[in-house]
Design an enzyme around this catalytic site. Structure first.
Site, PDB file in Angstrom:
ATOM      1  N   LYS A  49      31.681  44.519  37.096  1.00  0.00           N
ATOM      2  CA  LYS A  49      31.747  43.141  36.603  1.00  0.00           C
ATOM      3  C   LYS A  49      32.271  43.170  35.172  1.00  0.00           C
ATOM      4  CE  LYS A  49      27.961  40.877  35.141  1.00  0.00           C
ATOM      5  NZ  LYS A  49      28.225  40.190  33.882  1.00  0.00           N
ATOM      6  N   ASP A  75      33.395  37.847  35.539  1.00  0.00           N
ATOM      7  CA  ASP A  75      32.254  36.994  35.186  1.00  0.00           C
ATOM      8  C   ASP A  75      32.655  36.107  34.016  1.00  0.00           C
ATOM      9  OD1 ASP A  75      29.889  35.823  34.524  1.00  0.00           O
ATOM     10  OD2 ASP A  75      28.888  37.670  33.877  1.00  0.00           O
ATOM     11  N   LYS A  77      31.820  32.880  34.255  1.00  0.00           N
ATOM     12  CA  LYS A  77      30.892  31.753  34.453  1.00  0.00           C
ATOM     13  C   LYS A  77      31.667  30.439  34.357  1.00  0.00           C
ATOM     14  CE  LYS A  77      26.742  34.277  33.172  1.00  0.00           C
ATOM     15  NZ  LYS A  77      27.298  35.540  32.637  1.00  0.00           N
ATOM     16  N   PRO A  82      37.416  20.499  38.532  1.00  0.00           N
ATOM     17  CA  PRO A  82      38.055  21.267  39.608  1.00  0.00           C
ATOM     18  C   PRO A  82      39.430  21.811  39.251  1.00  0.00           C
ATOM     19  CG  PRO A  82      36.951  19.358  40.526  1.00  0.00           C
ATOM     20  CD  PRO A  82      36.837  19.214  39.039  1.00  0.00           C
ATOM     21  N   ASN A  83      40.295  21.021  38.606  1.00  0.00           N
ATOM     22  CA  ASN A  83      41.654  21.511  38.321  1.00  0.00           C
ATOM     23  C   ASN A  83      41.639  22.700  37.361  1.00  0.00           C
ATOM     24  OD1 ASN A  83      44.596  21.230  38.612  1.00  0.00           O
ATOM     25  ND2 ASN A  83      44.488  20.825  36.407  1.00  0.00           N
TER      26      ASN A  83
END
Ligand code: O7M
Length: 229
Positions: A49, A75, A77, A82-83
């Protein structure tokens, strides 16, 4: 990307292998150290990660470099509309990542955008964090975040190894999703307890990359996991 590390499921989707069940959190800030540790533990861990500490220090190309030794989960986060989520996720997969981690509290449409952009690769959603503050705002909404991750088609969720009772609770809600648990070692959690509580993987950083012999440290945790199954 190391194709040996991925299994092609019957749906044709690339999902993380589940062998040692150990994921290295490579939060180092020097390229040489990052590549050295990746080479050392690449055959032991199921994935590495990488996050902001490494990428902001050494650049996003580290994803491709580390992918020569192991599958890479980014990672970041991811937590946007959405775009923007789509643009971020497309970028990391272009660099050779095999999975990405997102925050669920931004809403189902944002996670659906990640899942769509991942095109069958892994998307993991944080549902409760491992540090003491992780109980403050996450815990009241953990159940809803697990439901959101399931409905959005995520591969799995991130749950706290520091609270094995919470891992067991999340397991009871998570259906077929994988559970990845950070908080082992430096934060006080135990790999065996996390796995016994229903985790599929443990994520370990400092206890491996700060060890005198990272390979030996990774192997010891992999053995602990194996013995707890
Ligand atoms: O073993 P450590 O404590 O050195 O590192 C743990 C890693 O897991 C580190 O990369 C953290 O950012 C990450 N992490 C947590 O420690 N707690 C969480 O709740 C969530 C994560 C994480 O990986 O989120 C995706």
């Amino acid at each position: 990307m190391s194709s040996k590390c991925y299994t092609l499921s019957c749906t044709g989707e690339d999902k993380m292998k589940q062998e040692s069940r150990l994921i290295l959190a490579l939060d180092v800030t020097e390229e040489e150290k990052a590549l050295h540790v990746s080479r050392d533990v690449g055959d032991i861990v199921d994935a590495i990660k990488v996050g902001y500490p490494l990428v902001l220090s050494c650049g996003l190309d580290m994803v491709s470099k580390i992918a020569e030794h192991s599958d890479v989960i980014c990672d970041f986060k991811v937590a946007d509309i959405p775009n923007t989520n789509r643009l971020i996720v497309e970028n990391v997969f272009k660099k050779g990542a095999s999975g990405v981690i997102a925050q669920g509290f931004v809403g189902k449409d944002s996670i659906e955008a990640c899942v769509k952009a991942a095109g069958g690769k892994d998307v993991f959603v944080v549902v409760e964090m491992s540090h003491p503050g992780g109980a403050e705002f996450f815990q009241p909404v953990t159940d809803a975040l697990v439901k959101l991750a399931l409905e959005a088609g995520a591969t799995g969720v991130i749950a706290p190894a520091t609270r094995p009772d919470r891992v067991a609770h999340i397991r009871s809600l998570a259906g077929n999703m994988k559970i990845l648990t950070p908080g082992v070692g430096a934060q006080g959690g135990s790999a065996a307890s996390a796995i016994n509580s229903g985790a599929d993987y443990v994520i370990v950083g400092r206890s491996i990359y700060q060890a005198e012999d990272p390979k030996e440290a990774a192997q010891a945790i992999a053995d602990e996991i194996k013995n707890s199954l």
